[in-house]
Write a protein that holds these residues in place. Structure first.
Motif, mmCIF file in Angstrom:
data_model
loop_
_atom_site.group_PDB
_atom_site.id
_atom_site.type_symbol
_atom_site.label_atom_id
_atom_site.label_comp_id
_atom_site.label_asym_id
_atom_site.label_seq_id
_atom_site.Cartn_x
_atom_site.Cartn_y
_atom_site.Cartn_z
ATOM 1 N N GLN A 81 48.018 37.654 77.534
ATOM 2 C CA GLN A 81 48.363 38.425 78.724
ATOM 3 C C GLN A 81 49.367 37.613 79.527
ATOM 4 O O GLN A 81 49.077 36.467 79.920
ATOM 5 N N MET A 82 50.540 38.190 79.735
ATOM 6 C CA MET A 82 51.620 37.490 80.428
ATOM 7 C C MET A 82 51.924 38.210 81.724
ATOM 8 O O MET A 82 52.348 39.384 81.703
ATOM 9 N N ASN A 83 51.686 37.547 82.840
ATOM 10 C CA ASN A 83 51.941 38.110 84.168
ATOM 11 C C ASN A 83 53.041 37.335 84.869
ATOM 12 O O ASN A 83 53.354 36.194 84.508
ATOM 13 N N ARG A 84 53.591 37.910 85.883
ATOM 14 C CA ARG A 84 54.655 37.282 86.681
ATOM 15 C C ARG A 84 55.721 36.675 85.770
ATOM 16 O O ARG A 84 56.083 35.500 85.897
ATOM 17 N N LEU A 85 56.202 37.482 84.873
ATOM 18 C CA LEU A 85 57.173 37.007 83.894
ATOM 19 C C LEU A 85 58.489 36.612 84.554
ATOM 20 O O LEU A 85 58.917 37.221 85.549
ATOM 21 N N LYS A 86 59.119 35.594 83.969
ATOM 22 C CA LYS A 86 60.370 35.064 84.460
ATOM 23 C C LYS A 86 61.434 35.190 83.361
ATOM 24 O O LYS A 86 61.098 35.217 82.174
ATOM 25 N N PRO A 87 62.704 35.212 83.730
ATOM 26 C CA PRO A 87 63.751 35.261 82.692
ATOM 27 C C PRO A 87 63.627 34.127 81.672
ATOM 28 O O PRO A 87 63.928 34.332 80.486
ATOM 29 N N GLU A 88 63.174 32.965 82.113
ATOM 30 C CA GLU A 88 63.040 31.837 81.185
ATOM 31 C C GLU A 88 61.887 32.001 80.194
ATOM 32 O O GLU A 88 61.727 31.173 79.287
ATOM 33 N N ASP A 89 61.085 33.053 80.350
ATOM 34 C CA ASP A 89 60.054 33.361 79.358
ATOM 35 C C ASP A 89 60.624 34.141 78.169
ATOM 36 O O ASP A 89 59.909 34.379 77.185
ATOM 37 N N THR A 90 61.885 34.544 78.272
ATOM 38 C CA THR A 90 62.524 35.278 77.190
ATOM 39 C C THR A 90 62.560 34.434 75.917
ATOM 40 O O THR A 90 63.032 33.302 75.927
ATOM 41 N N ALA A 91 62.030 34.988 74.834
ATOM 42 C CA ALA A 91 61.943 34.262 73.569
ATOM 43 C C ALA A 91 61.323 35.175 72.517
ATOM 44 O O ALA A 91 60.834 36.265 72.838
ATOM 45 N N VAL A 92 61.350 34.704 71.281
ATOM 46 C CA VAL A 92 60.541 35.333 70.240
ATOM 47 C C VAL A 92 59.181 34.637 70.259
ATOM 48 O O VAL A 92 59.121 33.399 70.193
ATOM 49 N N TYR A 93 58.138 35.418 70.349
ATOM 50 C CA TYR A 93 56.780 34.880 70.428
ATOM 51 C C TYR A 93 56.097 35.033 69.064
ATOM 52 O O TYR A 93 56.123 36.113 68.463
ATOM 53 N N TYR A 94 55.488 33.956 68.611
ATOM 54 C CA TYR A 94 54.811 33.923 67.323
ATOM 55 C C TYR A 94 53.340 33.567 67.515
ATOM 56 O O TYR A 94 53.016 32.690 68.323
ATOM 57 N N CYS A 95 52.466 34.209 66.762
ATOM 58 C CA CYS A 95 51.086 33.757 66.772
ATOM 59 C C CYS A 95 50.829 32.912 65.523
ATOM 60 O O CYS A 95 51.493 33.052 64.499
ATOM 61 N N ASN A 96 49.869 32.033 65.677
ATOM 62 C CA ASN A 96 49.506 31.086 64.630
ATOM 63 C C ASN A 96 47.989 31.006 64.569
ATOM 64 O O ASN A 96 47.330 31.057 65.611
ATOM 65 N N ALA A 97 47.459 30.879 63.373
ATOM 66 C CA ALA A 97 46.007 30.757 63.252
ATOM 67 C C ALA A 97 45.653 29.891 62.046
ATOM 68 O O ALA A 97 46.309 29.992 60.993
ATOM 69 N N ASP A 98 44.656 29.062 62.222
ATOM 70 C CA ASP A 98 44.092 28.301 61.105
ATOM 71 C C ASP A 98 42.959 29.137 60.517
ATOM 72 O O ASP A 98 41.950 29.386 61.183
ATOM 73 N N ILE A 99 43.157 29.569 59.277
ATOM 74 C CA ILE A 99 42.253 30.539 58.671
ATOM 75 C C ILE A 99 41.666 29.998 57.380
ATOM 76 O O ILE A 99 42.404 29.476 56.517
ATOM 77 N N LEU A 100 40.339 30.134 57.281
ATOM 78 C CA LEU A 100 39.640 29.818 56.030
ATOM 79 C C LEU A 100 39.505 31.121 55.241
ATOM 80 O O LEU A 100 38.900 32.087 55.737
ATOM 81 N N THR A 101 40.073 31.137 54.043
ATOM 82 C CA THR A 101 40.012 32.358 53.249
ATOM 83 C C THR A 101 38.686 32.437 52.483
ATOM 84 O O THR A 101 37.916 31.468 52.433
ATOM 85 N N THR A 102 38.459 33.576 51.878
ATOM 86 C CA THR A 102 37.245 33.750 51.083
ATOM 87 C C THR A 102 37.279 32.892 49.828
ATOM 88 O O THR A 102 36.250 32.700 49.188
ATOM 89 N N ALA A 103 38.458 32.371 49.488
ATOM 90 C CA ALA A 103 38.581 31.409 48.390
ATOM 91 C C ALA A 103 38.296 29.995 48.851
ATOM 92 O O ALA A 103 38.502 29.035 48.093
ATOM 93 N N ASN A 104 37.874 29.859 50.127
ATOM 94 C CA ASN A 104 37.511 28.555 50.694
ATOM 95 C C ASN A 104 38.716 27.626 50.845
ATOM 96 O O ASN A 104 38.600 26.409 50.675
#
Length: 120
Positions: A81-104
């Motif tokens: 949730q991004m509030n009070r956004l500023k011009p300097e917040d302009t960017a491409v946003y990426y999510c990242n996650a450390d995931i354990l698969t069912t293959a362990n």
């Protein structure tokens, strides 16, 4: 196979708000730490916010008090949730996650990125 799909980016005026979502799908056993990063052309990707599986959070100084990261473990989804956004917040946003698969196998995964533009 695991996928992270982001949504919610767009164009917003300074002072406005946006909510980014990142949904994980595929052969998932567990999701550990997740985070949002952003990148502008010519600069390194930087961490914006992170959240552990237990709910502990960490923010970049530039977004503290304006952005909130959260996760819904039942939906394998993390939000920003991004509030009070500023011009300097302009960017491409990426999510990242450390995931354990069912293959362990534990690996970091990235979404495809979503553009956030803050401009009047």
């Amino acid at each position: 196979q695991v996928q992270l799909v982001e949504s919610g980016g767009g164009l917003v005026q300074p002072g406005g708000s946006l909510r980014l979502s990142c949904a994980a799908s595929g052969s998932i056993s567990s999701i550990y730490a997740t985070g949002w990063y952003r990148q502008v052309p010519g600069k390194q990707r930087e961490l914006v916010a992170a959240i552990t599986s237990g709910g502990s959070t960490n923010y970049a100084d530039s977004v503290k008090g304006r952005f909130t990261i959260s996760r819904d473990n039942a939906k394998n989804t993390v939000y920003l949730q991004m509030n009070r956004l500023k011009p300097e917040d302009t960017a491409v946003y990426y999510c990242n996650a450390d995931i354990l698969t069912t293959a362990n196998i534990l690996s970091p995964y990235w979404g495809q990125g979503t553009q956030v533009t803050v401009s009047s």
